[in-house]
Structures are given as C-alpha cells and as structure tokens.
Design an enzyme around this catalytic site. Structure first.
Site, PDB file in Angstrom:
ATOM      1  N   GLY A   4      86.273 -50.913   0.007  1.00  0.00           N
ATOM      2  CA  GLY A   4      85.904 -49.861  -0.822  1.00  0.00           C
ATOM      3  C   GLY A   4      85.289 -50.213  -2.039  1.00  0.00           C
ATOM      4  O   GLY A   4      84.842 -51.094  -2.481  1.00  0.00           O
ATOM      5  N   SER A   5      85.889 -49.211  -2.941  1.00  0.00           N
ATOM      6  CA  SER A   5      85.363 -49.419  -4.314  1.00  0.00           C
ATOM      7  C   SER A   5      86.081 -50.411  -4.932  1.00  0.00           C
ATOM      8  O   SER A   5      85.491 -50.883  -6.146  1.00  0.00           O
ATOM      9  CB  SER A   5      85.636 -48.285  -5.126  1.00  0.00           C
ATOM     10  OG  SER A   5      84.762 -46.969  -4.680  1.00  0.00           O
TER      11      SER A   5
END
Lengths: 376, 614
Positions: free
Chosen positions: B325-326
């Site tokens: 993810g981020s």
C-alpha cells in the site's frame, strides 16, 4: 531337442501337469518362495514386538506381490523382450523426475508420489536394466565385442549413477550387479573381468573422494565399529552380539533378547538376519542359506533351459542378482561387508523390495513355462 | 528375429552359457561358504564371548542425553526452559495382575476410563519389560498420594523427566517455536548417534533454526548390568555437553506491548534495532500456546488450530504476504529523486484522478477532488496517489524494480529463522516468465502506490524502513545475539557492511515528508504525535483486500469484515538519530493512520523510554 526331453521329466504328468501348465507356475520355485515368505512371518512376528498388525500389513504386501508374480508369469517372454527398451527408457525418465523433484525438495528423494500410491522408480530399474542389456546383447552373436560391451557398460552406468545420486547406494549396487550379471552370462572374457576388478580396486581413492559424509562414515565404521559405539558402529556390534549369542541351535523362536531389548536397531528391516540367527542359531542359518541356494539353483536351471538368448541372459542375471541381495545383506549383518541399505530378500519387513523380487521370479516362471507354446 | 539367428553359432553360445552358469554357481557356493565360515566363527568359536555380552553381567552402552539449551530475551528473561515433569509408569513384566493393579490405581488417582484404555493399547505395542507411562504430568497432590502407597505397587513407579516449557505461551510462539516428539521422518534425517536417547527435536522458530546449538552433544556410559537389567557398575562415562543457551535480541516486554496493542485484530508487528539489526519485536497475532505441542497436542485441539479462520499457526511476520500500500511511497519518492525523475521542489497537480494518455480508465486518488498542486514532501505527508501515479509513469517499472530490490523487497532478509518468505517484487521479466504476459503501463502506476502484484512480508517492510532510517546503510535483521556454550561464547550473526549509494539531501527530503506524516498539520498519522519529546518519521498505508470497481465507492461499514482493507504503518524514531524501526500490519484494520499508527507509537515510546533511562 535334447532340452525338451529333459524338461519333460520335470513336468508332473497328466491332469495336474496340464493344470499347472495353464497356471504358468513353476512348482519348485513357487514352493521355495512360499516357504521363505512363511518363514519371514515367523521372524517378523518375533522381531516386530509380536504385533499382529505388522504381520497383517506385510501379509497384504506379500499377497499382492505373489499375485503380480503370477500375472507376470502369464505374459509371454517375447513381450518382455519387445518392451525392454520402452520400459528401460521409462524407468530412466522416472529416475530423472525423482531427482529433479529431489533438487526442489532439497534432500534425499526416492519416491514418486502418484497421489494414489507412492512409487520408487529405482525398484523398477532393478528389473528393467538387465532386460535392456539382455535385449541389446541378444541382437549380436555372443560373446559380445568391445563396441557392444562399451554400449552395455554405458547402459548400466546411467541408472546406477542416477540411483547413487539419490543417494541409495544399496539399490545402485544391485542395479549395477544385475547389469554386470548379464554381461557375465553373455560371455564377457575373463581378461575383461579381471581388468575391471583391478580397475575398481585402483579407483577406490577416487570413489572415496566422491562419497558423501555418511557413506564414508559407514565404511570407516565397517573397518572399525568400536570407534563409534553410539552411531553406526552400534548396529554392527549389537548384531554380532545377537548372532554370536545364538550359538548352534539358537535361543528358540521369540527367544531373541537383543532385539527384545531394543539393542538391535532396524531389527525388522535390514538387520532382521541378526534376529533370525539369534533365535535359530547356526542350524537355522544353514537351513535358510540352503533354502536360498535352492531358489538360486532352480533359477539358474531355468536359465539353462531357456530357449532364446534374451530369456537366458535375463534369467541368469535375475538369479545372480538375487544372490547378490542375500550376500550383501547377510555380509553386512555379520560384519564382513560395509553397511549399505539392502534388505534380506523375502524376509525383511517392507513392501517395495518384495514386489520387485517376486516380479523377477514371475518373469523367470514366464520364461520357463512358455517354451512349449512357442515355435521357433 | 530370424535374421540375427543366422549369424549366430548356437552350439558355441550354448556351451559358453552353460559354462558361465556353472562358474556362477561355483562362485555362489564359494561366497556362501565364506558366509558360513564367518557364521561358524561367530556362533561356535565366539559363542561364549558374545553370550556373556548378551546375557548375565552384560555391558551396555547407554546414551546420556544432554540438557537442551535455554532461550533468553535481551534482558535475560527466560523464554524457553526445562522443567521437571512427573509421570506414572508401569513395567508390565513385573506386575502379576495387570487388570487388578490398574483398577486400584484408577481408584487411587481417579484416572478416567479412556486413559486406562489408551494405556492398554500402548502396552500392547511395547515390549513387556519396557516402562510405559500411564499418566503424564502428575501434580503435587497425585505425587503425594502415590508416594504413600508405593510399596504396595510393585512394578509401578514415578519417573522424572525434563519437559520444555514456554512461560510466555502464545506471546512469542512464532519466534521461539517449540519442540515436539521426534517423528518417523525425522528419525531418518537426524544424525543417529547424536539423537540416541533424545525424544524431542525443535520443530519451529528458533527451536528449529538453532536445533544444532540447542541440542548439545550426547554422551554415553558403558554400564554393567545383571539379568534383571539392574545397574551393577559404571565402567566408563563420557558426559554430555549441554546445549548452548541462546540470548535473543527480542525484548519480551516490548513484544507484549505490541501484541496487546494489536487488540482483537489479526496482524503482525516487527521492530528492529537500527544500530545493530537486532529484532526487538516479532509479533504475529493471533498466537498459540506452544506448550501442548511439547507433550503431544490432542488431535481435536490441533484440528481446531489448523482450521481456525484466524490461522493462529501462521507466522504472519515471517511468512504473511501483503500489498505494501502507501507505505511504499517513501521508497518510490526516493527512487524518483535518485534517478532524477523529479526534483524536490517540482510540483505536480492532482485533480483527484490520473489518466494514461489515450486511455479511458481513471486511476483515482483516495481523496475525492484531489490534493491540488503538491511537491514531493507534501505528496508523502498527505499520501497523494496521483503524484505517485505520475512519478511511477516517469520512472518506469524497470527503475522502480531495481531500486526497491536494493531495499530488500522481493528477497529474503536472511533472518535466522527457517521458513521466511521472499515476497514478490514484480518486474517485466517476472511477469513474462510467470504470467506469460507483457507488462502493462497501468500496472506501473498501481505499483507506484503499493498495489497490484507487489507483496511484502512485515519483516521486509521493517527492514526496508530501518535501512531508509539508516541513510542507506543496509540493516540485516537477526534474532540470536549470543550463543553461550561450553566451548565459549560466540555471536549469533556476523554484522555485514553494505551501504547503498544515496544522496544525503534526497534522503533528508523523504524523511522530512515522513516526519510531517506524524507531526504535520495534514499528516495521516498525527494521532500519535502528542505527549512525545522526540520526532517520529512514519508512513501510513492501506492495502486493498477487495478490488473496487470503477465508479463504485468503498464503504467500510457496508462490507463484510474480512474484506475490509488492511491497515499498515511504518515508522522510525527519533527522526534525527534513528534507533528503532517498526512495521505494523493489521488485517482488516481499515485505514492505517487511525489503527496501525498507535501500535507503532506505543512500541517506540516504550523502547525509547527504556533506552534513555540507561
């Protein structure tokens, strides 16, 4: 047709004779195998903590093996010859498959998992190698020329190395000797035989170099078992004690103390001869050896009676390999040969070896019982 | 076939063959005679000698099993120990009336019927003179009860043995692992001499990875016994070398803090001491109690663990694979700066979505309406997806792949635990080999925000974070700090020096962005910035479990819990002199900032407090 008439004398006459002929069973061989198998149950009951379950499991395997033997006995030897190359090639492919899977699995790998059952390709190779060599040499006049010897040698070395790499030294040894057996019966000249023995002896340091750690340990242990009393040497020390304490008449059935006390490892598999020797003594050992010799003699007789070169070479080799089995196992248990994993044929616990062995005897029976129905 | 027969001389071949059969038979008879000679030597000549060895005052070699090494945490707290356990054992041979004896014992100790049945089965499989256990793990009361009446029970006795015990139970089961009974397959694998007499072997975690060190060296005694196998005399004794004690880098109190902080969520927390690479926290939740595995776990209990939806036996920290993810954004940002695909001041506009030229599909930002015009620092702080779509498009997958690889993504960290997963760092080659497909530009974009094929383990994420915090000096995680054995002390792993070539300014730019994640006004993890005297650099992440359709809206409350997004958070602190790096993954935790960041916050706080006190 001198052979034919001599053969007639061995066939039981009349109705029974006909019935047996249709069954394709060789009675002397069958009786010998049956006796040995029954003896095996006796020893297994004693060595396997008197567990009936162990016996039942083994009985199932032996039963299956006998059925396979009879089935193979019904197949015309010509068919074995015809499919020799295919079966050999297939076996080699399976060995490669096992090896590759072993590479992936990072460890010793002998089994091919077919989902339904597990299969050890090296077992099949024990029979297909002599088939292949016999097929190849039978195409040429005997004794074989150098070129044929060279090719035959390669055909032996390939499966032997593949199995040795698994690593399964015992089976590799049996495969090599089954191929060598064919060469010997094909008339390999004595000069060659002596030459090979000298070469092998001089190659010992090289072989030593390529051995794995545990294989070296076994050889060292064989040379001096007392050096490693807890490890490999333990087997040999304890089995010698078991055998020696058996004396002439033995301690009687179920009287083994060494296996009972768990001093004897693998008392149901590779070291079962020690239990046998302890319980039945020298007398029993001589009886067992006599039984083995009778089986071998019958097989060699079948070889001499075989009608074509292929059958003859194959029969001779199968008989010879059976002896190697017996000799290597007993030799290691009584401490005159290094410990390699070879079971005592027809007696040791386990299913794979008995199936292959009886398959071999099935082929022998086929060779012996199909002669009359083939024209030349 | 007839062709080949023409050139053959049958009579010659026949003679040759029969000749060979005869020779073979003679050789066989000779070799068999050899065997017989040897048998005569053993069974007649040597009979007396071997009989004495086998019977009467025979000399036996008994193995002396070494005590297994202990496992301690970094502060010397015991994580695995050997505690005495008592079992009630019977020797069938010495018991005249088995049924009556069992009945009396049953009455005395209130033994349930099924235990008796179990024993009857076990007894039949064993030899009659072997001591077989009826009851395991006797308590003090049962011990006392039996001790009083012991003279009336010939052939029944209490046996003591050391049993492995894990005082912290499920808190660190995945790291420490457990020992279990040696099984059939292991008998063949293990060195025979070393394990004669041993009953247990490490099956998982440190117990398995350091089996050689923990087991010790088996000794042996040559003893003289009489017919009843009673000891008469010890002739020779080679004492065993006890197994080595292991001192881990793990901090069990910190581990507990992390474990508790995860609450009811499944997930993993890994914390690494940046200066050394020592792993401080290695949590996989839910855990399981390793103690039943030592004595043999009951089948139904094992089945329950196996089939549990939460997969407690699964080591998430070591083997769990999650999209980063981020949390991948700081690394992508650094790649952009290092490859000069972007400058620190350059601003990119974010209208809330991004489109590849000539493609209809809209790659959305998590923030509807977008972030406006952002530079790299703000892009990290606010986790602007569009900025990273653009950056990824400029960088290209090849650069991203080779850069991320340097931080350990897609490969094993080499931690001293067996079974580590390498994760998956996608590349053009990987997709061509594995999927037989070309790499699509759209896949580059989503790799830029940590979605798509990219999969990381929590350990990898922590390691990469530590390496970033360390300004490119690669951190090699390990668990065993010191091995203390009779041969002396040695270090668990040798430190290696590998430094990535990074421009200090670029690293500072990225770290500034990460500091603002926690301390900035718009930071996604500002919930953890209160009440601390140091700065934390962090990055939140959210990993999609469910693919959201174009135009569809992700509504956390409307979907099934198990399809909710995973929450991720990576952090290190203090930002100016990093000491600890943490990676947190909470399965189905929703947004990373609100649930995962506080877990890391607590771990960092406790660690720094402790270290400042010193």
């Amino acid at each position: 047709m001198k052979n034919e008439t001599r053969h007639e004398q061995f066939e039981p006459p009349s109705i029974l004779g006909n019935a047996l002929r249709t069954l394709h069973i060789d009675i002397p061989l069958f009786i010998g195998l049956l006796l040995t198998s029954l003896l095996s149950f006796l020893v297994l009951y004693s060595s396997g903590s008197q567990d009936v379950d162990v016996l039942m499991r083994q009985a199932g395997r032996v039963g299956l093996a006998f059925i396979l033997m009879i089935v193979l006995a019904h197949i015309d030897p010509y068919q074995f010859k015809r499919y020799s190359t295919v079966l050999f090639g297939f076996g080699i492919l399976l060995l490669l498959a096992v090896l590759i899977m072993g590479e992936i699995g990072k460890g010793a790998q002998r089994w091919l998992d077919l989902g339904v059952f597990r299969f050890q390709p090296s077992e099949m190779i024990k029979i297909t190698t002599p088939m292949m060599i016999a097929w190849y040499l039978a195409e040429y006049p005997l004794p074989p020329k150098s070129k044929q010897l060279f090719i035959a040698a390669i055909l032996i070395v390939i499966p032997t190395l593949l199995i040795a790499k698994q690593p399964d030294l015992g089976t590799a040894l049996l495969v090599a000797s089954s191929g060598a057996g064919v060469l010997f019966f094909a008339g390999l000249s004595w000069r060659f035989i002596i030459g090979i023995i000298v070469m092998l002896a001089s190659l010992t340091p090289v072989i030593w170099h390529f051995m794995r750690g545990y294989q070296r340990d076994r050889v060292l242990t064989f040379l001096n078992p007392e050096a490693d009393p807890l490890g490999r040497g333990y087997h040999i020390i304890q089995s010698k004690i078991a055998i020696g304490s058996g004396g002439i008449y033995g301690k009687g059935w179920l009287g083994s103390t060494q296996s009972e006390l768990d001093f004897l490892p693998e008392s149901s598999t590779d070291f079962i001869f020690a239990v046998f020797a302890e319980e039945f003594g020298l007398a029993g050992c001589l009886g067992l050896l006599a039984l083995y010799l009778l089986i071998i003699a019958r097989c060699l007789y079948i070889a001499t009676q075989a009608q074509d070169t292929y059958s003859r070479l194959l029969a001779g080799s199968l008989a010879f390999t059976f002896f190697v089995y017996v000799f290597v196992n007993i030799g290691m248990v009584i401490g005159v040969l290094p410990v390699v994993g070879v079971p005592l044929p027809l007696i040791s616990y386990g299913g794979t070896s008995i199936v292959t062995l009886l398959a071999g005897f099935g082929i022998l029976m086929s060779i012996h019982t199909h002669k009359k129905f083939r024209t030349r | 076939m007839s062709d080949t027969y023409i050139i053959k001389d049958h009579s010659v071949e026949n003679r040759l063959f029969v000749n060979r059969i005869v020779v073979a038979f003679i050789v066989i008879i000779l070799l068999t005679s050899g065997l017989i000679v040897r048998l005569i030597y053993l069974q007649i000549v040597g009979h007396e000698h071997y009989s004495t060895l086998a019977k009467d005052n025979s000399i036996k070699i008994v193995p002396l099993v070494p005590d297994r090494g202990m496992i301690y945490d970094r502060h010397g707290k015991v994580l695995a120990e050997n505690t005495p356990s008592y079992s009630l054992e019977l020797i069938p041979e010495q018991i005249s009336d088995m049924d009556e004896t069992l009945l009396r014992l049953q009455k005395l100790l209130a033994i349930p019927d099924e235990k008796i049945e179990q024993y009857q089965k076990l007894r039949k499989r064993q030899k009659r003179f072997v001591s077989t256990p009826l009851l395991l793990g006797l308590n003090d009361e049962e011990l006392a009860k039996f001790a009083v009446v012991r003279p009336y029970f010939p052939g029944v006795d209490i046996h003591t043995q050391l049993v492995r015990h894990y005082p912290y139970s499920d808190l660190a089961a995945h790291v420490i692992g457990y020992v279990g009974r040696i099984n059939e397959a292991e008998i063949k694998e293990l060195p025979l001499a070393e394990y004669r007499g041993s009953t247990h072997v490490g099956k998982l975690g440190i117990e398995s990875s350091y089996e050689n060190e923990l087991h010790g060296k088996t000794g042996y005694a040559e003893i003289e016994t009489n017919v009843q196998a009673r000891l008469l005399n010890t002739l020779k004794e080679v004492t065993p070398d006890p197994g080595a004690n292991l001192y881990l880098t793990l901090d069990i109190d910190l581990q507990k803090t992390a474990y508790d902080a995860l609450g009811t969520f499944n997930g993993a927390v890994v914390a690494i001491d940046i200066k050394t690479g020592g792993v401080l926290v290695f949590v996989s939740r839910p855990g399981f109690d390793p103690n039943p595995f030592v004595v043999g776990i009951a089948n139904d209990a094992y089945q329950a663990l196996q089939s549990s939806e939460n997969q407690p036996l699964y080591n998430r920290a070591l083997r769990g694979l999650y999209p980063p993810g981020s949390t991948i954004k700081p690394f992508i940002a650094l790649a952009g700066l290092e490859y000069e695909a972007i400058s620190p001041q350059q601003k990119l506009s974010c209208p809330g979505y991004y489109q590849l030229p000539g493609v209809e599909h809209k790659y959305r930002d998590w923030k509807k309406g977008g972030h406006g015009s952002v530079d790299i620092s703000r892009a990290i702080t606010e986790s602007c997806d569009v900025y990273f779509y653009r950056l990824a498009a400029t960088l290209g997958i090849d650069h991203m792949h080779s850069f991320l690889q340097k931080f350990g993504f897609g490969e094993k960290s080499g931690i001293d635990l067996i079974g580590e997963k390498a994760g998956l760092l996608p590349s053009r080659e990987w997709k061509r080999d594995q999927k037989k497909q070309a790499w699509y530009p759209g896949e580059t974009l989503i790799t830029g925000i940590g979605q798509g094929y990219h999969q990381v383990t929590p350990l990898q994420l922590a390691r990469a974070t530590a390496t970033l915090a360390n300004k490119g000096k690669v951190v090699m995680p390990f668990l065993v700090n010191k091995i203390v054995s009779v041969q002396g002390d040695r270090r668990g792993s040798e430190p290696q020096n590998v430094t990535l070539l990074l421009k200090p300014d670029n690293v500072t730019t990225v770290i500034d962005g990460m500091i603002n994640v926690v301390h900035g006004a718009h930071g996604t993890a500002k919930v953890i910035n209160s009440d601390i005297s140091y700065q934390i650099a962090g990055k939140t992440g959210t990993a999609q479990v469910l693919g959201i359709k174009q135009n569809a809206k992700y509504n956390e409350n409307a979907i099934d819990f198990k399809f909710r997004d995973h929450a991720l958070f990576i952090a290190f602190a203090p930002a100016d002199d990093p000491k600890i790096a943490v990676a947190v993954i909470m399965e189905n935790g929703g947004h990373g900032g609100s649930v995962a960041a506080p877990v890391a916050g607590q771990v960092i706080k406790q660690f720094l407090q402790e270290n400042n006190e010193k």
